[in-house]
Design a protein around this motif. Structure first.
Motif, PDB file in Angstrom:
ATOM      1  N   GLU A 124       0.810  -1.216   0.000  1.00  0.00           N
ATOM      2  CA  GLU A 124       0.000   0.000   0.000  1.00  0.00           C
ATOM      3  C   GLU A 124       0.848   1.274   0.000  1.00  0.00           C
ATOM      4  O   GLU A 124       0.320   2.378  -0.048  1.00  0.00           O
ATOM      5  CB  GLU A 124      -0.940   0.011   1.211  1.00  0.00           C
ATOM      6  CG  GLU A 124      -0.251  -0.003   2.564  1.00  0.00           C
ATOM      7  CD  GLU A 124       0.068  -1.400   3.066  1.00  0.00           C
ATOM      8  OE1 GLU A 124       0.413  -1.533   4.250  1.00  0.00           O
ATOM      9  OE2 GLU A 124      -0.037  -2.365   2.268  1.00  0.00           O
ATOM     10  N   GLU A 125       2.161   1.124   0.037  1.00  0.00           N
ATOM     11  CA  GLU A 125       3.065   2.278   0.044  1.00  0.00           C
ATOM     12  C   GLU A 125       3.819   2.365  -1.282  1.00  0.00           C
ATOM     13  O   GLU A 125       4.319   1.364  -1.784  1.00  0.00           O
ATOM     14  CB  GLU A 125       4.072   2.167   1.188  1.00  0.00           C
ATOM     15  CG  GLU A 125       3.460   2.145   2.569  1.00  0.00           C
ATOM     16  CD  GLU A 125       4.509   1.971   3.653  1.00  0.00           C
ATOM     17  OE1 GLU A 125       5.705   2.123   3.350  1.00  0.00           O
ATOM     18  OE2 GLU A 125       4.137   1.660   4.791  1.00  0.00           O
ATOM     19  N   GLY A 126       3.930   3.564  -1.831  1.00  0.00           N
ATOM     20  CA  GLY A 126       4.718   3.758  -3.039  1.00  0.00           C
ATOM     21  C   GLY A 126       4.077   3.133  -4.260  1.00  0.00           C
ATOM     22  O   GLY A 126       2.913   2.723  -4.263  1.00  0.00           O
ATOM     23  N   SER A 127       4.889   3.034  -5.319  1.00  0.00           N
ATOM     24  CA  SER A 127       4.437   2.462  -6.591  1.00  0.00           C
ATOM     25  C   SER A 127       5.334   1.302  -6.977  1.00  0.00           C
ATOM     26  O   SER A 127       6.550   1.349  -6.748  1.00  0.00           O
ATOM     27  CB  SER A 127       4.487   3.525  -7.702  1.00  0.00           C
ATOM     28  OG  SER A 127       3.684   4.643  -7.364  1.00  0.00           O
ATOM     29  N   PRO A 128       4.772   0.254  -7.566  1.00  0.00           N
ATOM     30  CA  PRO A 128       5.590  -0.902  -7.956  1.00  0.00           C
ATOM     31  C   PRO A 128       6.755  -0.482  -8.851  1.00  0.00           C
ATOM     32  O   PRO A 128       6.588   0.337  -9.756  1.00  0.00           O
ATOM     33  CB  PRO A 128       4.602  -1.796  -8.709  1.00  0.00           C
ATOM     34  CG  PRO A 128       3.265  -1.427  -8.155  1.00  0.00           C
ATOM     35  CD  PRO A 128       3.337   0.047  -7.876  1.00  0.00           C
ATOM     36  N   THR A 129       7.922  -1.031  -8.582  1.00  0.00           N
ATOM     37  CA  THR A 129       9.114  -0.702  -9.367  1.00  0.00           C
ATOM     38  C   THR A 129       9.049  -1.333 -10.750  1.00  0.00           C
ATOM     39  O   THR A 129       8.850  -2.545 -10.876  1.00  0.00           O
ATOM     40  CB  THR A 129      10.379  -1.179  -8.631  1.00  0.00           C
ATOM     41  OG1 THR A 129      10.508  -0.450  -7.410  1.00  0.00           O
ATOM     42  CG2 THR A 129      11.626  -0.968  -9.491  1.00  0.00           C
ATOM     43  N   THR A 130       9.204  -0.503 -11.764  1.00  0.00           N
ATOM     44  CA  THR A 130       9.266  -0.977 -13.152  1.00  0.00           C
ATOM     45  C   THR A 130      10.513  -0.471 -13.860  1.00  0.00           C
ATOM     46  O   THR A 130      10.932  -1.051 -14.865  1.00  0.00           O
ATOM     47  CB  THR A 130       8.021  -0.526 -13.939  1.00  0.00           C
ATOM     48  OG1 THR A 130       7.907   0.897 -13.876  1.00  0.00           O
ATOM     49  CG2 THR A 130       6.753  -1.152 -13.356  1.00  0.00           C
ATOM     50  N   ASP A 131      11.106   0.610 -13.362  1.00  0.00           N
ATOM     51  CA  ASP A 131      12.288   1.209 -13.985  1.00  0.00           C
ATOM     52  C   ASP A 131      13.537   0.660 -13.291  1.00  0.00           C
ATOM     53  O   ASP A 131      14.061   1.266 -12.352  1.00  0.00           O
ATOM     54  CB  ASP A 131      12.222   2.731 -13.876  1.00  0.00           C
ATOM     55  CG  ASP A 131      13.362   3.429 -14.615  1.00  0.00           C
ATOM     56  OD1 ASP A 131      14.280   2.724 -15.097  1.00  0.00           O
ATOM     57  OD2 ASP A 131      13.341   4.668 -14.702  1.00  0.00           O
ATOM     58  N   PHE A 132      13.989  -0.482 -13.760  1.00  0.00           N
ATOM     59  CA  PHE A 132      15.137  -1.122 -13.121  1.00  0.00           C
ATOM     60  C   PHE A 132      16.452  -0.442 -13.482  1.00  0.00           C
ATOM     61  O   PHE A 132      17.412  -0.503 -12.709  1.00  0.00           O
ATOM     62  CB  PHE A 132      15.170  -2.612 -13.470  1.00  0.00           C
ATOM     63  CG  PHE A 132      14.098  -3.396 -12.772  1.00  0.00           C
ATOM     64  CD1 PHE A 132      14.318  -3.927 -11.510  1.00  0.00           C
ATOM     65  CD2 PHE A 132      12.854  -3.576 -13.345  1.00  0.00           C
ATOM     66  CE1 PHE A 132      13.330  -4.638 -10.840  1.00  0.00           C
ATOM     67  CE2 PHE A 132      11.853  -4.284 -12.693  1.00  0.00           C
ATOM     68  CZ  PHE A 132      12.092  -4.813 -11.433  1.00  0.00           C
ATOM     69  N   LYS A 133      16.499   0.226 -14.614  1.00  0.00           N
ATOM     70  CA  LYS A 133      17.700   0.975 -14.966  1.00  0.00           C
ATOM     71  C   LYS A 133      17.974   2.040 -13.921  1.00  0.00           C
ATOM     72  O   LYS A 133      19.111   2.193 -13.454  1.00  0.00           O
ATOM     73  CB  LYS A 133      17.543   1.605 -16.348  1.00  0.00           C
ATOM     74  CG  LYS A 133      18.758   2.425 -16.784  1.00  0.00           C
ATOM     75  CD  LYS A 133      18.582   2.968 -18.197  1.00  0.00           C
ATOM     76  CE  LYS A 133      19.804   3.775 -18.619  1.00  0.00           C
ATOM     77  NZ  LYS A 133      19.667   4.293 -20.015  1.00  0.00           N
ATOM     78  N   SER A 134      16.936   2.760 -13.512  1.00  0.00           N
ATOM     79  CA  SER A 134      17.102   3.785 -12.489  1.00  0.00           C
ATOM     80  C   SER A 134      17.434   3.168 -11.137  1.00  0.00           C
ATOM     81  O   SER A 134      18.235   3.708 -10.367  1.00  0.00           O
ATOM     82  CB  SER A 134      15.826   4.631 -12.375  1.00  0.00           C
ATOM     83  OG  SER A 134      15.614   5.379 -13.555  1.00  0.00           O
ATOM     84  N   LEU A 135      16.809   2.029 -10.841  1.00  0.00           N
ATOM     85  CA  LEU A 135      17.085   1.355  -9.578  1.00  0.00           C
ATOM     86  C   LEU A 135      18.560   0.986  -9.478  1.00  0.00           C
ATOM     87  O   LEU A 135      19.217   1.266  -8.472  1.00  0.00           O
ATOM     88  CB  LEU A 135      16.224   0.094  -9.456  1.00  0.00           C
ATOM     89  CG  LEU A 135      16.326  -0.653  -8.121  1.00  0.00           C
ATOM     90  CD1 LEU A 135      15.571   0.084  -7.018  1.00  0.00           C
ATOM     91  CD2 LEU A 135      15.782  -2.077  -8.255  1.00  0.00           C
ATOM     92  N   PHE A 136      19.095   0.377 -10.531  1.00  0.00           N
ATOM     93  CA  PHE A 136      20.498  -0.025 -10.511  1.00  0.00           C
ATOM     94  C   PHE A 136      21.435   1.185 -10.579  1.00  0.00           C
ATOM     95  O   PHE A 136      22.529   1.164 -10.005  1.00  0.00           O
ATOM     96  CB  PHE A 136      20.797  -0.967 -11.674  1.00  0.00           C
ATOM     97  CG  PHE A 136      20.051  -2.272 -11.621  1.00  0.00           C
ATOM     98  CD1 PHE A 136      19.910  -2.956 -10.431  1.00  0.00           C
ATOM     99  CD2 PHE A 136      19.480  -2.825 -12.764  1.00  0.00           C
ATOM    100  CE1 PHE A 136      19.223  -4.174 -10.370  1.00  0.00           C
ATOM    101  CE2 PHE A 136      18.795  -4.030 -12.722  1.00  0.00           C
ATOM    102  CZ  PHE A 136      18.662  -4.698 -11.513  1.00  0.00           C
TER     103      PHE A 136
END
Length: 252
Positions: A233-245
């Motif tokens: 219920e917190e935040g948004s699901p991660t889809t941008d893995f380039k930014s994550l890494f």
């Protein structure tokens, strides 16, 4: 076609990673490594997959599985077992042990070292190693399970990989939970700093997905990071893995 070997493919997270690779047949050719025929039958019931049998503690059994492999995902881990006779009603704590041949020293250090050496001999171009958060604390409770010092041995294997000369990604998840993946915002950190926050766990399916994404993004190479997830219920699901890494700066 990129050939990816998943070791520990019979385990809960390993099986998820193997299945995710098979689902991306246009990008990868999945291969699994398991220790027994029973494990092979479990993940390849119809015989359509590429699953090999080998023992990571016996390096002579590994070359056939590593032949022609481009990338390696290491998901092997020692598994503690509860000693019989524990009665929750007694108010005591259960005791654990590791089977002979399956101790953290044998599996998480020697076995992973053997895999890294086999990868180097086979010309593997990228190794993704899944460890665990908590490795900066020698007194972490996980090290006390069966007196196995599991995080200490995992950390030693991680260091060996980082110094091997092979391109690598070291992933240290928090507590693994059996929840649906792709539903949470993922958080990266270093040096166990996430253990001091409320985000200490992560679904196994998300860990498996991070392994696959690490194979797809140059930004993940030669980096090491802790990873956990926010509540659904917190935040948004991660889809941008380039930014994550890209947010990861640590190399060990």
């Amino acid at each position: 076609m990129v050939v990816v070997l998943v070791t520990g493919a019979g385990g809960r997270t390993g099986q998820l990673a193997y299945e995710k690779l098979r689902a991306r047949a246009g990008q990868f050719r999945a291969r699994g490594l398991v220790r027994s025929e029973a494990s092979k039958q479990k993940i390849d019931q119809d015989g359509s997959g590429d699953v090999r049998i080998g023992d990571i503690t016996k390096p002579e059994t590994l070359p056939p599985a590593f032949d022609g492999v481009d990338s390696l995902v290491i998901l092997t881990s020692a598994v503690p077992k509860m000693k019989p006779g524990f009665n929750p009603a007694s108010g005591g704590r259960p005791e654990f042990y590791f089977e002979e041949g399956g101790t953290p020293e044998e599996v998480d250090w020697i076995g992973q070292k053997n895999q890294i050496d086999a990868a180097k001999d086979a010309g593997v171009k990228h190794v993704v190693l899944v460890g665990s958060m908590g490795g900066t604390n020698e007194n972490h409770p996980l090290n006390l399970l069966g007196n196995g010092k599991i995080l200490i041995w995992k950390r030693k294997a991680e260091k060996y990989l980082s110094e091997s000369g092979l391109p690598y990604t070291i992933i240290r998840p928090g507590g693994l939970i059996d929840k649906e993946g792709g539903k949470r915002e993922l958080i990266v950190g270093k040096d166990d700093e996430l253990l001091n926050t409320s985000t200490k766990s992560i679904p196994r399916e998300d860990v498996a997905e991070v392994c696959i994404q690490a194979l797809l993004h140059e930004e993940a190479k030669n980096k090491a990071f802790d990873i956990a997830s926010k509540a659904e219920e917190e935040g948004s699901p991660t889809t941008d893995f380039k930014s994550l890494f890209s947010a990861v700066t640590a190399t060990f």
